[in-house]
Design a protein around this motif. Sequence first.
Motif, PDB file in Angstrom:
ATOM      1  N   ARG A 139       0.705  -1.229   0.086  1.00 57.29           N
ATOM      2  CA  ARG A 139      -0.089   0.137  -0.069  1.00 57.29           C
ATOM      3  C   ARG A 139       1.059   1.264  -0.102  1.00 57.29           C
ATOM      4  N   ILE A 140       1.910   1.229  -0.904  1.00 53.94           N
ATOM      5  CA  ILE A 140       2.601   2.450  -0.831  1.00 53.94           C
ATOM      6  C   ILE A 140       2.593   2.781  -2.404  1.00 53.94           C
ATOM      7  N   ASP A 141       3.078   4.123  -2.827  1.00 55.98           N
ATOM      8  CA  ASP A 141       2.871   4.739  -3.976  1.00 55.98           C
ATOM      9  C   ASP A 141       3.753   3.823  -4.950  1.00 55.98           C
ATOM     10  N   PRO A 142       3.255   3.079  -5.795  1.00 53.51           N
ATOM     11  CA  PRO A 142       3.986   2.202  -6.576  1.00 53.51           C
ATOM     12  C   PRO A 142       4.782   2.924  -7.840  1.00 53.51           C
ATOM     13  N   LEU A 143       4.532   4.366  -7.986  1.00 48.72           N
ATOM     14  CA  LEU A 143       5.301   4.899  -9.031  1.00 48.72           C
ATOM     15  C   LEU A 143       6.916   5.093  -9.184  1.00 48.72           C
ATOM     16  N   PRO A 144       7.461   5.270  -8.080  1.00 49.83           N
ATOM     17  CA  PRO A 144       9.034   5.295  -8.088  1.00 49.83           C
ATOM     18  C   PRO A 144       9.456   3.857  -8.438  1.00 49.83           C
ATOM     19  N   TYR A 145       8.945   3.021  -7.648  1.00 52.86           N
ATOM     20  CA  TYR A 145       9.342   1.495  -7.857  1.00 52.86           C
ATOM     21  C   TYR A 145       9.237   1.126  -9.204  1.00 52.86           C
ATOM     22  N   LEU A 146       8.053   1.568  -9.880  1.00 52.75           N
ATOM     23  CA  LEU A 146       7.840   0.881 -11.045  1.00 52.75           C
ATOM     24  C   LEU A 146       8.697   1.272 -12.347  1.00 52.75           C
ATOM     25  N   TYR A 147       9.110   2.919 -11.929  1.00 54.71           N
ATOM     26  CA  TYR A 147       9.780   3.565 -12.969  1.00 54.71           C
ATOM     27  C   TYR A 147      11.500   2.984 -12.744  1.00 54.71           C
ATOM     28  N   ALA A 148      11.663   2.535 -11.447  1.00 51.32           N
ATOM     29  CA  ALA A 148      12.907   2.041 -11.150  1.00 51.32           C
ATOM     30  C   ALA A 148      13.281   0.790 -12.150  1.00 51.32           C
ATOM     31  N   CYS A 149      12.306   0.004 -12.177  1.00 53.40           N
ATOM     32  CA  CYS A 149      12.361  -1.131 -12.912  1.00 53.40           C
ATOM     33  C   CYS A 149      12.292  -1.239 -14.333  1.00 53.40           C
ATOM     34  N   THR A 150      11.702  -0.230 -14.780  1.00 51.13           N
ATOM     35  CA  THR A 150      11.651  -0.051 -16.300  1.00 51.13           C
ATOM     36  C   THR A 150      12.796   0.733 -16.765  1.00 51.13           C
ATOM     37  N   PHE A 151      13.553   1.924 -15.929  1.00 52.39           N
ATOM     38  CA  PHE A 151      14.766   2.445 -16.301  1.00 52.39           C
ATOM     39  C   PHE A 151      15.941   1.630 -16.048  1.00 52.39           C
ATOM     40  N   VAL A 152      15.925   0.701 -14.962  1.00 47.16           N
ATOM     41  CA  VAL A 152      17.223   0.004 -14.771  1.00 47.16           C
ATOM     42  C   VAL A 152      17.204  -0.972 -15.778  1.00 47.16           C
ATOM     43  N   ALA A 153      16.265  -1.442 -16.367  1.00 45.73           N
ATOM     44  CA  ALA A 153      16.350  -2.575 -17.553  1.00 45.73           C
ATOM     45  C   ALA A 153      17.136  -1.933 -18.468  1.00 45.73           C
ATOM     46  N   ASN A 154      17.051  -0.607 -18.828  1.00 48.67           N
ATOM     47  CA  ASN A 154      17.762   0.126 -19.833  1.00 48.67           C
ATOM     48  C   ASN A 154      19.014   0.334 -19.529  1.00 48.67           C
ATOM     49  N   THR A 155      19.077   1.104 -18.275  1.00 47.78           N
ATOM     50  CA  THR A 155      20.552   1.826 -17.829  1.00 47.78           C
ATOM     51  C   THR A 155      21.489   0.489 -17.440  1.00 47.78           C
ATOM     52  N   GLY A 156      20.923  -0.535 -16.923  1.00 46.45           N
ATOM     53  CA  GLY A 156      21.666  -1.567 -16.452  1.00 46.45           C
ATOM     54  C   GLY A 156      21.807  -2.708 -17.269  1.00 46.45           C
ATOM     55  N   SER A 157      21.873  -2.372 -18.524  1.00 47.17           N
ATOM     56  CA  SER A 157      21.647  -3.496 -19.697  1.00 47.17           C
ATOM     57  C   SER A 157      23.197  -3.486 -20.453  1.00 47.17           C
ATOM     58  N   LEU A 158      24.043  -2.868 -19.832  1.00 47.98           N
ATOM     59  CA  LEU A 158      25.474  -2.733 -20.772  1.00 47.98           C
ATOM     60  C   LEU A 158      26.374  -3.733 -20.480  1.00 47.98           C
ATOM     61  N   VAL A 159      26.377  -4.537 -19.482  1.00 53.52           N
ATOM     62  CA  VAL A 159      27.575  -5.144 -19.065  1.00 53.52           C
ATOM     63  C   VAL A 159      27.678  -6.540 -19.991  1.00 53.52           C
ATOM     64  N   PHE A 160      26.817  -7.579 -19.653  1.00 54.65           N
ATOM     65  CA  PHE A 160      27.229  -9.038 -20.347  1.00 54.65           C
ATOM     66  C   PHE A 160      26.486  -8.923 -21.684  1.00 54.65           C
ATOM     67  N   PRO A 161      26.887  -9.899 -22.357  1.00 57.20           N
ATOM     68  CA  PRO A 161      26.180  -9.884 -23.882  1.00 57.20           C
ATOM     69  C   PRO A 161      24.859 -10.508 -23.728  1.00 57.20           C
ATOM     70  N   MET A 162      24.489 -11.215 -22.652  1.00 55.33           N
ATOM     71  CA  MET A 162      22.986 -11.655 -22.397  1.00 55.33           C
ATOM     72  C   MET A 162      22.178 -10.627 -21.866  1.00 55.33           C
ATOM     73  N   SER A 163      22.806  -9.597 -21.480  1.00 57.33           N
ATOM     74  CA  SER A 163      22.049  -8.438 -20.760  1.00 57.33           C
ATOM     75  C   SER A 163      21.079  -8.044 -21.714  1.00 57.33           C
ATOM     76  N   ASN A 164      21.638  -7.773 -22.976  1.00 59.15           N
ATOM     77  CA  ASN A 164      20.537  -6.983 -24.101  1.00 59.15           C
ATOM     78  C   ASN A 164      21.004  -7.725 -25.417  1.00 59.15           C
ATOM     79  N   LEU A 165      20.039  -7.775 -26.251  1.00 65.59           N
ATOM     80  CA  LEU A 165      20.252  -8.444 -27.629  1.00 65.59           C
ATOM     81  C   LEU A 165      21.223  -7.548 -28.391  1.00 65.59           C
TER      82      LEU A 165
END
Lengths: 430, 171
Positions: A139-165
């Motif tokens: 029962r807390i505001d989901p907005l920051p957590y949801l943005y965190a997920c969708t953004f980290v999917a992009n910003t955190g996908s640099l490292v391994f070959p499997m992280s991003n196609l």
Amino acid sequence: MISPGLDTRALLGLVVFLAVMALAIFRPRGLNEAWPAVAGACALVALGLLRPADLLGAARATAGVLLFLLGMMMLSTVLEMAGVFTWAASYATRASGGRCRRLLLNVFALGALVTALLSLDVTVIVLTPIVYATVVALRIDPLPYLYACTFVANTGSLVFPMSNLTNLLVVDRLALGFWPMSARMVLPNVVAVATNAAVFLWLFRDRLPRRLPDPLPAAAGGVSRTPFFRISLGVFGAVLTGLFLTGLAGWPLWPVALAGGAALACAAHTIGKRDLRALAAGVSWPLFPFVWGMTAVVRGIAHAGLTAGLGRLVLGHAAAPGGAVILIGTVAAAGANVFNNIPMTLLMLTVLAAAPEGARADLAAATLAGVNIGPALTTVGSLATMLWLAFARRQGVEVPALEYLRVSVVTVPLVLAAALAAIALRATLR
Amino acid sequence: MRRILVALSGLMLAEFLDRALGQLHWQDAELHLLHVVDTRPLAEFGLAAGALPARTGRAAEQMRAMGALGGEAGRRMLEEAEALVAARRAAGGAIRRLQRTGVPEHEIVAAAYEVGADLIVLGAAEEPAGPAPPGPGPRARFPHRRLTPTVRFVVDHAPCDVLLLYAGPRG
């Protein structure tokens, strides 16, 4: 960009490419993007810009990547079935010690981990809904957590070959090697995620209450650890170890991923009593013809001499190594927003192939930072976003576009700049 | 009959309702309990997932599931709130449940217009108030609270009086 001696055939090639991109973005009547990609490849064969042997060549060039992808998709589907992501999300909640800011950082860490080890698709499609369910139960505001997920999917996908196609395509095509490229991308990846987290802590400071409700609701508690769960986690660990060792030896990665995926599929069927059709539904099949078709289309327009112009334009302005990194990264990010990141990666690959040998790895790193982090900006105003907003509106989800502007316009340039600075620093120091 | 719109956020629900009722002495008032399913997280998910190649089908499916989940959680919260209010208010006016979807601050104000509210009640900030901001000047003399963007918008745009309840013990 286009040379004055452009002939009719090349012009038709460009028209085909733009038509493929438009259809893939607009998806009229819910048309899957694989169709225009495949149709475009066929059209280029008809125009004589591609030989049938090129289609085979494109299949051969992408086979390893696609088989790897198939294995990893099976793996992540079984992990989802076994409740591994739900378990991880509830662990992240408990580890927050009841502090909302800490929970946001834990979501970042979990998202970065899932993205790095599985892929950004898994973080967006599987982890994000689980995080949403977790915070709604709290029962807390989901907005920051949801943005965190969708953004980290992009910003955190640099490292391994499997992280991003995109990583997989670049590492595979330019033969940059699993470990050398991963080692090169660790710092930019960490810098990007840390910058993203810091920006969000500031941006959402008024939406994060200090404490979570006490005691935590039952939904945020533990997940039952069935034998299926333990085996899935064990096989996943073994596959990761296998992938890293295979990468170290310089062998192809796809046999490990495929074997791991198949082993987990068997485990899901026999121990987990899951339907194999549900498992097959977890694999995004149209991705295979899409990647193959786009590869062939980009080959076709490269034959027409269209990408050479882009290469000269980009590389011609890149005198100093640091400057080249910034320029390439920005061009890639802009292109990934206008088109999609996969076609843009394939286009940039033709540019990178023309780059001097010594600078290629740095420029590849910059390209990846651009095409991976850049798409997070598309929430602002790209065509695809406009269409999605229209789709969402039809589903009864009304969203003012300005709401997005506030988050992505502040975040994406800062994160991209930080990642490119990390890459440029390395390129300059070397 | 006076109408009161009570916007529920879910955090410390029982305490919030207790405090709200404790301050209202309008026994005849009609109470409208409001929950808003925030569509921004859903749309952000939709945008991120919809941009992935060949994932549109699964994205739409997940988005619908998340919308249903948010709505269900809100309905449970409204039921819980109604039970709490009914137990506390032996006599008095009617209690109505409202659920809307959209941006919460916009929907709270829109609902206030729609029901013709005389008062909006909403919770603000967590307790205790944070430390005073550093530095000299009058701002540094008092503990500091942060109002959420939702609260700020409602305060700025409300068509009626707003009762803002700070959580935690008063002092």
